[in-house]
Design a protein around this motif. Structure first.
Motif, PDB file in Angstrom:
ATOM      1  N   LEU A   1      27.396 -13.149 -40.895  1.00 26.00           N
ATOM      2  CA  LEU A   1      28.751 -12.664 -41.191  1.00 26.00           C
ATOM      3  C   LEU A   1      29.537 -12.359 -39.920  1.00 26.00           C
ATOM      4  O   LEU A   1      30.749 -12.497 -39.885  1.00 26.00           O
ATOM      5  CB  LEU A   1      28.689 -11.416 -42.069  1.00 26.00           C
ATOM      6  CG  LEU A   1      28.142 -11.617 -43.485  1.00 26.00           C
ATOM      7  CD1 LEU A   1      28.243 -10.329 -44.273  1.00 26.00           C
ATOM      8  CD2 LEU A   1      28.888 -12.735 -44.211  1.00 26.00           C
TER       9      LEU A   1
ATOM     10  N   GLN B   1      26.877 -10.663 -53.851  1.00 25.67           N
ATOM     11  CA  GLN B   1      27.595 -11.472 -52.868  1.00 25.67           C
ATOM     12  C   GLN B   1      28.131 -10.529 -51.791  1.00 25.67           C
ATOM     13  O   GLN B   1      28.776  -9.529 -52.099  1.00 25.67           O
ATOM     14  CB  GLN B   1      28.748 -12.200 -53.588  1.00 25.67           C
ATOM     15  CG  GLN B   1      29.206 -13.442 -52.894  1.00 25.67           C
ATOM     16  CD  GLN B   1      28.133 -14.550 -52.888  1.00 25.67           C
ATOM     17  OE1 GLN B   1      27.291 -14.590 -53.758  1.00 25.67           O
ATOM     18  NE2 GLN B   1      28.185 -15.412 -51.894  1.00 25.67           N
TER      19      GLN B   1
ATOM     20  N   SER C   1      30.900 -15.662 -46.569  1.00 29.84           N
ATOM     21  CA  SER C   1      30.297 -15.023 -47.729  1.00 29.84           C
ATOM     22  C   SER C   1      28.860 -15.494 -47.878  1.00 29.84           C
ATOM     23  O   SER C   1      28.515 -16.605 -47.506  1.00 29.84           O
ATOM     24  CB  SER C   1      31.093 -15.390 -48.985  1.00 29.84           C
ATOM     25  OG  SER C   1      30.459 -14.848 -50.109  1.00 29.84           O
TER      26      SER C   1
ATOM     27  N   SER D   1      30.509 -10.373 -48.420  1.00 31.68           N
ATOM     28  CA  SER D   1      31.453 -11.231 -47.701  1.00 31.68           C
ATOM     29  C   SER D   1      32.255 -10.463 -46.675  1.00 31.68           C
ATOM     30  O   SER D   1      32.461  -9.250 -46.761  1.00 31.68           O
ATOM     31  CB  SER D   1      32.372 -11.934 -48.698  1.00 31.68           C
ATOM     32  OG  SER D   1      32.973 -10.978 -49.535  1.00 31.68           O
TER      33      SER D   1
END
Ligand SMILES: Nc1ncnc2c1ncn2[C@@H]1O[C@H](COP(=O)(O)OP(=O)(O)OP(=O)(O)O)[C@@H](O)[C@H]1O
Ligand SMILES: [Mg+2]
Lengths: 224, 402
Positions: B167, B112, B119, B114
């Motif tokens: 992101l 993951q 995320s 983030s």
């Protein structure tokens, strides 16, 4: 020019041998007009097919212009037919999808005559049989007499020395038959050897030499 | 009779029966068309796969933990028989071999990634600086992973273009921090959009130092070691020395597999070419069916045209000319069918190419030529029997009746 020596031709039908020609010997000189008559099944067509190299005898010899053609192979026989023999049939046998001119041109095509020369000859041949105006007509658009005249023009296109006609008037009315015969006689006058198989007494009688056949044999052979 | 006259006579007979001619030609077209389309598809798939691999470079060795089974084709990893781990020091040792230009250890996992509340799941590549050169990666901005000993777990990362866009959007990313798993990494570079490469999309990967990846995944072992060889000719020799080296390092146990890019390419090439040939062969069966149709129609035609054939013979055509005439008819129909099939096949290939733009769909020249040749040969072959029958016809008999 035609010399047949004891020609025999039989057909095997089932387990039976049908003798169509029995030891036929016959000499025909260049320029003759010969009629062949006789009852049905007497062997007239068989004789004509042999003369035209469409068929071979079981025995005997056939000399054409001094050359033994009895044993010629298929290709050589085709060449002789192309160059020396013209056929006229009872049922005309014109190719239905080709015009009158196209039909007359067929032998020239087979002989690989150049297209320009071909055209000239076809025009002259059609003029000779009085069908100049019908060159572009299809067989379906022509009458019986006209069809046979196209067929004669076709038979003469390679200027053969022998013209073989098997009942050329058999499918025509009397008047038209006479016209067609006159045309054939005219060709004979100009030097072509003419051999006509016919059932018509009148036509048979006009020939300079009259042959009658019976049961595979020549029974009378009269020259007038 | 000249060839030109034979062809024009044959053509005349074909257009005299247009519906019959068109139907046979159509059957032929479908056969030729399907060969063209199916080979175009097969060839498209082959080229697609080959391009994927070729983009990795051809003087590349890939070291995989586990022994390749001699019975099956799959290396040990695939059958889960890993005996001994590949380690970072194995990779370092390989780097020092003669003929090796550079190596890159590789760990792969999913993590993951983030930034603040944003995320996303990403494919994590644990590797070293040399990966940039080995995989021909292009940087859009910043730097790639820093050079230096491979066991240094610097907290830096290089983002794929898609990850960056998701992101950071329009914000500046270089120098910012992201969280990967339970650690923080500073973004030092962005990889340009490159699309698919060897099964995964570079745009959706995040590269971090291999040591960091091993900590993150809590493992000592490597997934792969990529080895770039100096010059293509050296590939076989280097492959041997890599195998020998790792054997001594693994207590005389030959427990790794080294595959060469060439070998992989060749295998895929073979498989896909075989597939293409197979579908082309199946399609070619329909050409045989069209051939049978031609034979049937020609047999009927010979029976219908007995007196015409007899006449040609009486006029002085030898049997060979008659045979040629009928073969010419079959040949012309086949050419017609082949031409129609080409148009059909190329149009369908073009349409498919529009539908699946990633596949480089184009019928290979050999297949087009083979389809046309097969059509012609099938046409002539199946016309042989009817043509022979026509050539053998007894002219006297054929002319006796109407
Ligand atoms: N191809 C063949 N097969 C079997 N028998 C045949 C064949 N051709 C001819 N015959 C037989 O040979 C004999 C002579 O036939 P041909 O056709 O020569 O007679 P024809 O005199 O022309 O008769 P027509 O006046 O009816 O035309 C006949 O008994 C015929 O049945
Ligand atoms: Mg008869």
């Amino acid at each position: 020019m035609i010399e047949l020596d004891r020609i025999t031709r039989g057909f095997q039908v089932g387990d039976q041998l049908v003798q169509a020609l029995r030891e036929v010997s016959l000499n025909i000189a260049a320029g003759e007009f010969v009629s062949i008559m006789g009852p049905s099944g007497s062997g007239k067509s068989t004789l004509l097919n042999l003369l035209g190299l469409l068929d071979r005898p079981n025995s005997g010899t056939y000399r054409l212009d001094g050359l033994d053609v009895t044993g010629l192979d298929e290709v050589a026989a085709a060449t002789v037919r192309r160059e020396k023999i013209g056929f006229v049939f009872q049922f005309f046998h014109l190719v239905p999808r080709l015009t009158a001119a196209g039909n007359v041109a067929l032998p020239l095509l087979l002989a690989e005559v150049a297209p320009g020369e071909r055209k000239k000859r076809v025009a002259r041949l059609l003029a000779d049989v009085g069908l100049s105006g019908r060159a572009d007509h299809l067989p379906a658009q022509l009458s019986g007499g006209q069809l046979q005249r196209v067929a004669i023009a076709r038979a003469m296109s390679m200027n053969p020395s022998i013209l073989l006609a098997d009942e050329p008037t058999g499918n025509l009315d009397r008047a038209t038959g006479r016209e067609v015969l006159a045309l054939l006689e005219d060709l004979n006058q100009r030097g072509t050897t003419l051999i006509v198989v016919t059932h018509d007494q009148e036509i048979g009688a006009r020939a300079g030499r009259r042959i009658v056949m019976e049961d595979g044999r020549v029974v009378t052979d009269k020259v007038s | 009779m000249t060839l030109g006259d034979t062809l024009s006579l044959a053509w005349g007979s074909l257009i005299h029966q247009p519906r019959r001619t068109l139907l046979i030609a159509l059957a032929m077209s479908i056969g030729v068309g399907s060969v063209v389309v199916l080979t175009a598809l097969g060839e498209g798939a082959r080229r697609y796969v080959l391009e994927q691999f070729a983009s990795l470079g051809t003087n590349l060795l890939i070291v995989i933990p586990g022994r390749a089974e001699t019975t099956g084709g799959a290396p040990g990893v695939l059958s889960g028989q890993t005996t001994r781990d590949l380690t970072l020091s194995d990779a370092d040792a390989v780097t020092r071999l003669r003929g090796v230009a550079r190596t890159a250890p590789l760990n792969v996992g999913v993590a993951q990634v983030s930034r603040g509340s944003l995320s996303r799941e990403a494919i994590l590549l644990g590797t070293t600086a040399d990966m940039l050169e080995i995989r021909h990666t292009h940087l859009a901005r910043g730097r790639y992973l820093p050079p230096g000993p491979s066991d240094q777990a610097a907290p830096v990362c290089v983002l794929g273009e898609r990850i960056r866009a998701e992101l950071f959007g329009t914000d500046n990313a270089i120098g910012e921090w992201v969280r990967i798993g339970d650690r923080r990494f500073r973004v030092i570079g962005i990889v340009t959009a490159q699309g698919q490469q060897m099964g995964f999309n570079t745009d959706e990967t995040v590269a971090i130092p291999v040591a960091a990846a091993q900590q993150l995944f809590n493992t000592e072992s490597l997934f792969r070691i990529l080895v770039e060889v100096r010059g293509r000719e050296a590939v076989p020799a280097v492959k041997e020395s890599v195998l020998a080296l790792l054997k001594t390092r693994h207590e005389n146990d030959a427990d790794v597999t080294v595959i060469t890019q060439d070998a992989v390419l060749a295998t895929f090439d073979r498989i896909l070419t075989a597939l293409t040939l197979a579908v082309a062969g199946i399609a070619a069966i329909s050409l045989g069916v069209a051939g049978v149709l031609i034979m049937n129609v020609m047999l009927v035609s010979v029976a219908q045209r007995r007196s015409e054939i007899g006449l040609l013979k009486a006029l002085g055509a030898p049997a060979a000319s008659v045979r040629l005439l009928f073969l010419a008819e079959a040949g012309l129909i086949s050419i017609l069918g082949a031409a129609g099939g080409l148009i059909l096949g190329l149009a369908a290939s073009f349409a498919l190419g529009r539908l699946y733009p990633v596949l480089p769909i184009a019928p290979p020249l050999w297949a087009v030529a083979a389809a046309v040749a097969t059509a012609l040969v099938a046409g002539m072959l199946f016309a042989w029997l009817p043509a022979r029958r026509a050539a053998k016809l007894d002219a006297a008999l054929a002319l006796a009746r109407r």
